[in-house]
Design a protein around this motif. Structure first.
Motif, PDB file in Angstrom:
ATOM      1  N   ILE A 150      16.810  39.650  18.429  1.00 17.83           N
ATOM      2  CA  ILE A 150      17.913  39.692  17.461  1.00 17.83           C
ATOM      3  C   ILE A 150      19.072  40.485  18.048  1.00 17.83           C
ATOM      4  O   ILE A 150      20.231  40.090  17.954  1.00 17.83           O
ATOM      5  N   ALA A 151      18.741  41.613  18.650  1.00 18.65           N
ATOM      6  CA  ALA A 151      19.741  42.454  19.318  1.00 18.65           C
ATOM      7  C   ALA A 151      19.067  43.144  20.486  1.00 18.65           C
ATOM      8  O   ALA A 151      17.970  43.684  20.342  1.00 18.65           O
ATOM      9  N   GLY A 152      19.711  43.095  21.631  1.00 20.75           N
ATOM     10  CA  GLY A 152      19.181  43.763  22.813  1.00 20.75           C
ATOM     11  C   GLY A 152      20.313  44.349  23.626  1.00 20.75           C
ATOM     12  O   GLY A 152      21.224  43.625  24.045  1.00 20.75           O
ATOM     13  N   PHE A 153      20.295  45.651  23.829  1.00 15.96           N
ATOM     14  CA  PHE A 153      21.375  46.322  24.540  1.00 15.96           C
ATOM     15  C   PHE A 153      20.903  47.708  24.944  1.00 15.96           C
ATOM     16  O   PHE A 153      19.813  48.148  24.569  1.00 15.96           O
ATOM     17  N   ALA A 154      21.724  48.403  25.696  1.00 16.72           N
ATOM     18  CA  ALA A 154      21.457  49.796  26.054  1.00 16.72           C
ATOM     19  C   ALA A 154      22.709  50.612  25.771  1.00 16.72           C
ATOM     20  O   ALA A 154      23.811  50.211  26.142  1.00 16.72           O
ATOM     21  N   TYR A 155      22.543  51.729  25.097  1.00 18.04           N
ATOM     22  CA  TYR A 155      23.668  52.630  24.870  1.00 18.04           C
ATOM     23  C   TYR A 155      23.740  53.635  26.016  1.00 18.04           C
ATOM     24  O   TYR A 155      22.755  53.851  26.731  1.00 18.04           O
ATOM     25  N   GLN A 156      24.906  54.249  26.186  1.00 17.72           N
ATOM     26  CA  GLN A 156      25.113  55.231  27.244  1.00 17.72           C
ATOM     27  C   GLN A 156      25.672  56.521  26.662  1.00 17.72           C
ATOM     28  O   GLN A 156      26.527  56.477  25.764  1.00 17.72           O
ATOM     29  N   ASP A 157      25.200  57.649  27.185  1.00 13.59           N
ATOM     30  CA  ASP A 157      25.659  58.926  26.644  1.00 13.59           C
ATOM     31  C   ASP A 157      27.108  59.213  27.008  1.00 13.59           C
ATOM     32  O   ASP A 157      27.776  60.016  26.365  1.00 13.59           O
ATOM     33  N   GLY A 158      27.636  58.564  28.036  1.00 15.89           N
ATOM     34  CA  GLY A 158      29.001  58.819  28.454  1.00 15.89           C
ATOM     35  C   GLY A 158      30.050  58.078  27.657  1.00 15.89           C
ATOM     36  O   GLY A 158      31.251  58.257  27.911  1.00 15.89           O
ATOM     37  N   TRP A 159      29.636  57.253  26.716  1.00 16.86           N
ATOM     38  CA  TRP A 159      30.620  56.486  25.957  1.00 16.86           C
ATOM     39  C   TRP A 159      31.549  57.394  25.147  1.00 16.86           C
ATOM     40  O   TRP A 159      32.756  57.264  25.205  1.00 16.86           O
ATOM     41  N   TYR A 160      30.943  58.298  24.356  1.00 16.01           N
ATOM     42  CA  TYR A 160      31.726  59.185  23.496  1.00 16.01           C
ATOM     43  C   TYR A 160      31.082  60.569  23.524  1.00 16.01           C
ATOM     44  O   TYR A 160      29.972  60.747  23.005  1.00 16.01           O
ATOM     45  N   PRO A 161      31.734  61.561  24.114  1.00 14.71           N
ATOM     46  CA  PRO A 161      31.134  62.901  24.228  1.00 14.71           C
ATOM     47  C   PRO A 161      30.707  63.485  22.891  1.00 14.71           C
ATOM     48  O   PRO A 161      29.714  64.228  22.826  1.00 14.71           O
ATOM     49  N   GLU A 162      31.434  63.166  21.826  1.00 10.55           N
ATOM     50  CA  GLU A 162      31.104  63.758  20.532  1.00 10.55           C
ATOM     51  C   GLU A 162      29.791  63.234  19.956  1.00 10.55           C
ATOM     52  O   GLU A 162      29.252  63.798  18.996  1.00 10.55           O
ATOM     53  N   THR A 163      29.231  62.123  20.534  1.00 12.18           N
ATOM     54  CA  THR A 163      27.930  61.619  20.067  1.00 12.18           C
ATOM     55  C   THR A 163      26.779  62.147  20.908  1.00 12.18           C
ATOM     56  O   THR A 163      25.622  61.868  20.595  1.00 12.18           O
ATOM     57  N   ASP A 164      27.091  62.907  21.960  1.00 11.77           N
ATOM     58  CA  ASP A 164      26.063  63.376  22.895  1.00 11.77           C
ATOM     59  C   ASP A 164      25.726  64.840  22.632  1.00 11.77           C
ATOM     60  O   ASP A 164      26.031  65.723  23.423  1.00 11.77           O
ATOM     61  N   GLY A 165      25.148  65.091  21.460  1.00  7.95           N
ATOM     62  CA  GLY A 165      24.728  66.435  21.100  1.00  7.95           C
ATOM     63  C   GLY A 165      25.749  67.224  20.319  1.00  7.95           C
ATOM     64  O   GLY A 165      25.478  68.364  19.935  1.00  7.95           O
ATOM     65  N   ALA A 166      26.924  66.636  20.080  1.00  3.58           N
ATOM     66  CA  ALA A 166      27.979  67.356  19.369  1.00  3.58           C
ATOM     67  C   ALA A 166      27.996  67.057  17.879  1.00  3.58           C
ATOM     68  O   ALA A 166      28.900  67.498  17.169  1.00  3.58           O
ATOM     69  N   GLY A 167      27.021  66.282  17.394  1.00  4.44           N
ATOM     70  CA  GLY A 167      26.887  66.108  15.954  1.00  4.44           C
ATOM     71  C   GLY A 167      27.219  64.739  15.410  1.00  4.44           C
ATOM     72  O   GLY A 167      26.821  64.407  14.297  1.00  4.44           O
ATOM     73  N   ARG A 168      27.956  63.917  16.158  1.00  2.00           N
ATOM     74  CA  ARG A 168      28.337  62.603  15.649  1.00  2.00           C
ATOM     75  C   ARG A 168      27.328  61.544  16.093  1.00  2.00           C
ATOM     76  O   ARG A 168      26.578  61.717  17.064  1.00  2.00           O
ATOM     77  N   SER A 169      27.325  60.429  15.393  1.00  2.00           N
ATOM     78  CA  SER A 169      26.469  59.297  15.748  1.00  2.00           C
ATOM     79  C   SER A 169      27.321  58.180  16.319  1.00  2.00           C
ATOM     80  O   SER A 169      28.551  58.179  16.187  1.00  2.00           O
ATOM     81  N   LEU A 170      26.663  57.218  16.975  1.00  2.00           N
ATOM     82  CA  LEU A 170      27.339  55.996  17.394  1.00  2.00           C
ATOM     83  C   LEU A 170      27.354  55.024  16.227  1.00  2.00           C
ATOM     84  O   LEU A 170      26.313  54.762  15.612  1.00  2.00           O
ATOM     85  N   VAL A 171      28.521  54.478  15.907  1.00  2.62           N
ATOM     86  CA  VAL A 171      28.675  53.524  14.808  1.00  2.62           C
ATOM     87  C   VAL A 171      29.240  52.229  15.380  1.00  2.62           C
ATOM     88  O   VAL A 171      30.245  52.247  16.099  1.00  2.62           O
ATOM     89  N   LEU A 172      28.593  51.112  15.075  1.00  5.84           N
ATOM     90  CA  LEU A 172      29.082  49.818  15.542  1.00  5.84           C
ATOM     91  C   LEU A 172      30.403  49.498  14.855  1.00  5.84           C
ATOM     92  O   LEU A 172      30.527  49.601  13.634  1.00  5.84           O
ATOM     93  N   ARG A 173      31.388  49.118  15.637  1.00  5.21           N
ATOM     94  CA  ARG A 173      32.680  48.769  15.060  1.00  5.21           C
ATOM     95  C   ARG A 173      32.562  47.503  14.228  1.00  5.21           C
ATOM     96  O   ARG A 173      31.664  46.682  14.432  1.00  5.21           O
ATOM     97  N   SER A 174      33.452  47.339  13.279  1.00  5.81           N
ATOM     98  CA  SER A 174      33.484  46.136  12.462  1.00  5.81           C
ATOM     99  C   SER A 174      34.121  44.999  13.241  1.00  5.81           C
ATOM    100  O   SER A 174      34.988  45.213  14.087  1.00  5.81           O
ATOM    101  N   GLY A 175      33.689  43.795  12.951  1.00  5.87           N
ATOM    102  CA  GLY A 175      34.282  42.641  13.593  1.00  5.87           C
ATOM    103  C   GLY A 175      33.230  41.678  14.076  1.00  5.87           C
ATOM    104  O   GLY A 175      32.027  41.939  14.003  1.00  5.87           O
ATOM    105  N   THR A 176      33.674  40.558  14.581  1.00  5.14           N
ATOM    106  CA  THR A 176      32.767  39.531  15.082  1.00  5.14           C
ATOM    107  C   THR A 176      32.863  39.471  16.600  1.00  5.14           C
ATOM    108  O   THR A 176      33.829  39.926  17.205  1.00  5.14           O
TER     109      THR A 176
END
Length: 575
Positions: free
Chosen positions: A427-453
């Motif tokens: 259904i979904a297959g991917f890998a996330y990376q810690d370098g995408w957004y520093p604020e999601t790498d232990g700084a308290g924020r989560s990764l959120v999928l953007r809206s859109g198709t």
């Protein structure tokens, strides 16, 4: 015992030897501890509540370990099994395990006593309790006996399949083909009786191999005959199409089944709640995970289970939020940062979605079939968490759909995630990376999928950091879903149908879908529909839309681009 060793006797007189640490190395405290552990196990095993899965024998030993050992030794009919060269081990904090298997020279027909040459018959029936400690009591638990039947069927479909075992023998025989010539030149024993070989003794190397294979094939067939055969399903899983019929057959007994992945057999051999009895072909119309067993008479004798998945199509699901590296807990907390990990999944389709057969695999694993949430409505979210108790200390869980706790961990450096459907489809297959957004790498924020198709979740620009610290697990992120201003009928397009839909809602009481949750006066719908920008939803909005569409009038007050709207969980247009 090794020379000079004395070992120790358990409470019930079972003699055990120390192997590691050796008897000369083990401390007095270790001696006392392991003897006390074995004595406690025996006290419970021979007590009245020994079957209890929490406080009974399973508190002290790993039943799966014992079942695997028992099956292996009976499969090869090892004459030294259970009573000689039988090893146990115990890790700190773990339960007693049996193994590794050892001393198998008098097996696979290679013994002329205790019926070692016969492919039929249980070896354990030929030895007394002193040589077969604990086992007879274990098999008085119907669930332990059933565990063996179920595991036998599982192994026969894999590493103990006849072709697999015969293939192992033939491959090893071929590997030794050159060496066996020199072996029998040095030790000319082909065709010669060497105790305890059974007679007649084959006169060739090939004859020895053929005798072993023939014995093993007969042994497998005999053991198969000792268990109730599992039902056969036709088809054995697949996509449900029009006129679909599922047929079940079994050589003996009634077929008892479920459609939701539950085992139809309950503890003690009883019927699980809500089970069904097969009488005629089933017309399946919804996704189902069929688990079926044959039950003989009214007794507690069951076949192993057979399981098959049937699906109406790939579920419309998306991984929409990942908390892979949570913020550290406060000082004094009993939890680690990883205990606050979670993954959010959302139904991005237009209809309800069954979660039967849906699994998370790879980086973490979770089977929604046995989870607490079975169905997702359109736009709804479901969560899987690392530690439910820890999660509840950081988030308000009232109203959240939490399916359960996943196995494994989300790596802080990045990890693959795979969401799998009932038929094993991705259904979904991917890998996330810690370098995408520093604020999601232990700084308290989560990764959120953007809206859109058309988003590729394996790319950084398909994600963003959450608006709030801690993310928004199980809820729409405060930015909301993407909406088209003026899109009254929620089709993602601004056209003549929208002012018509507005008039129907205002004056005809229309109940057609709206862009956001709630009625037309709700905050989200008011934001989208209020084309005039006066803070109200009325006829002026319809006039503004008509003017823009047909006479070059002013556009909706919020413009014509898609924008996130608070209170609207679902995306209605592409960015």
């Amino acid at each position: 015992l090794d020379p000079g060793d004395s070992g120790f006797f358990s409470k019930n007189g079972h003699l055990l030897a120390y192997v590691a640490p050796k008897e000369t190395e083990i401390t007095a405290a270790q001696r006392a501890w392991i003897k006390g552990y074995i004595d406690s196990f025996e006290t419970v095993l021979y007590g009245g509540g020994f079957k209890n899965p929490t406080t009974g024998y399973a508190k002290y030993i790993d039943p799966d370990s014992f079942v695997d050992y028992h099956i292996l030794e009976e499969l090869i009919k090892n004459i030294d099994a259970f009573r000689l060269s039988t090893y146990y081990y115990k890790d700190r904090g773990g339960r007693l395990q049996i193994g590794p298997p050892w001393d198998n020279d008098l097996s696979l027909r290679n013994a002329d006593y205790l019926e070692g040459w016969k492919p039929e018959g249980w070896y354990h029936d030929l030895i007394g309790d002193g040589d077969y400690p604990w086992w007879r009591r274990l098999f008085q638990d119907q669930d332990f006996a059933q565990r063996q039947a179920d595991r036998w069927a599982e192994l026969r479909a894999g590493p103990y399949a006849t072709e697999a075992l015969i293939g192992d023998i033939e491959a090893t025989a071929a590997l030794l083909q050159e060496a066996q010539v020199r072996n029998f030149q040095k030790w000319p024993i082909l065709g010669v009786h060497v105790w305890p070989n059974p007679q007649p003794v084959p006169t060739t190397y090939k004859g020895e191999i053929d005798a072993m294979k023939a014995w093993l094939e007969a042994r497998l067939s005999w053991i198969d005959s000792q268990f109730v055969a599992a039902p056969t399903l036709s088809p054995a899983g697949g996509t449900i199409v029009g006129g679909f019929r599922l047929t079940m057959t079994a050589p003996a007994g009634k077929i008892i089944y479920t459609l939701d992945g539950r085992d139809p057999r309950a503890a003690g051999g009883l019927l699980a709640p809500g089970v069904l009895t097969y009488t005629s072909p089933l017309a399946l119309t919804d996704t189902a995970i069929v688990v079926a067993r044959a039950r003989v008479g009214a007794a507690t004798i069951w076949s192993p289970p057979v399981r098959a998945a049937f699906s109406t199509g790939t579920p419309t699901l998306a991984v929409t939020e990942i908390m892979y590296h949570p913020a550290d807990p406060p000082a004094g907390s009993p939890y680690l940062d990883e205990d606050f990990e979670f993954v959010e999944i959302r139904n991005v389709g237009n209809g309800p979605v069954s979660l039967l057969g849906v699994r998370l695999a790879m980086g973490i694993s979770f089977d929604f079939t046995s989870g607490a949430v079975k169905t997702l409505e359109p736009g709804a979210h479901v969560l899987v968490v690392k530690d439910a108790a820890a999660f509840a200390t950081r988030y308000e869980t009232s109203g959240l759909a939490i399916a359960g706790e996943f196995d494994g961990n989300l790596e802080n450096s990045g990890d693959p995630i795979r969401l799998v459907g009932p038929l094993g489809e991705t259904i979904a297959g991917f890998a996330y990376q810690d370098g995408w957004y520093p604020e999601t790498d232990g700084a308290g924020r989560s990764l959120v999928l953007r809206s859109g198709t058309g988003l590729d979740p394996g790319m950084a620009d398909s994600w963003r950091a959450s608006v709030d610290d801690g993310g928004s697990p199980g809820l729409a992120d405060p930015l909301g879903g993407l909406q088209q201003p003026g899109d009254v009928n929620a089709d993602g397009i601004l056209d003549i149908s929208d002012p018509v839909a507005l008039l129907e809602a205002l004056f005809l009481g229309s109940t057609k879908p709206l862009p956001c949750e709630g009625d037309i006066a709700s905050e989200g719908n008011r934001t989208v529909v209020d084309a005039s920008g006066d803070g109200a939803v009325d006829i002026s909005d319809g006039i503004r839309l008509l003017g823009f569409l047909f006479i070059g009038g002013a556009p909706p007050a919020l413009g014509t681009d898609c924008l996130p709207v608070s209170g609207c969980a679902r995306d209605r247009c592409a960015p």
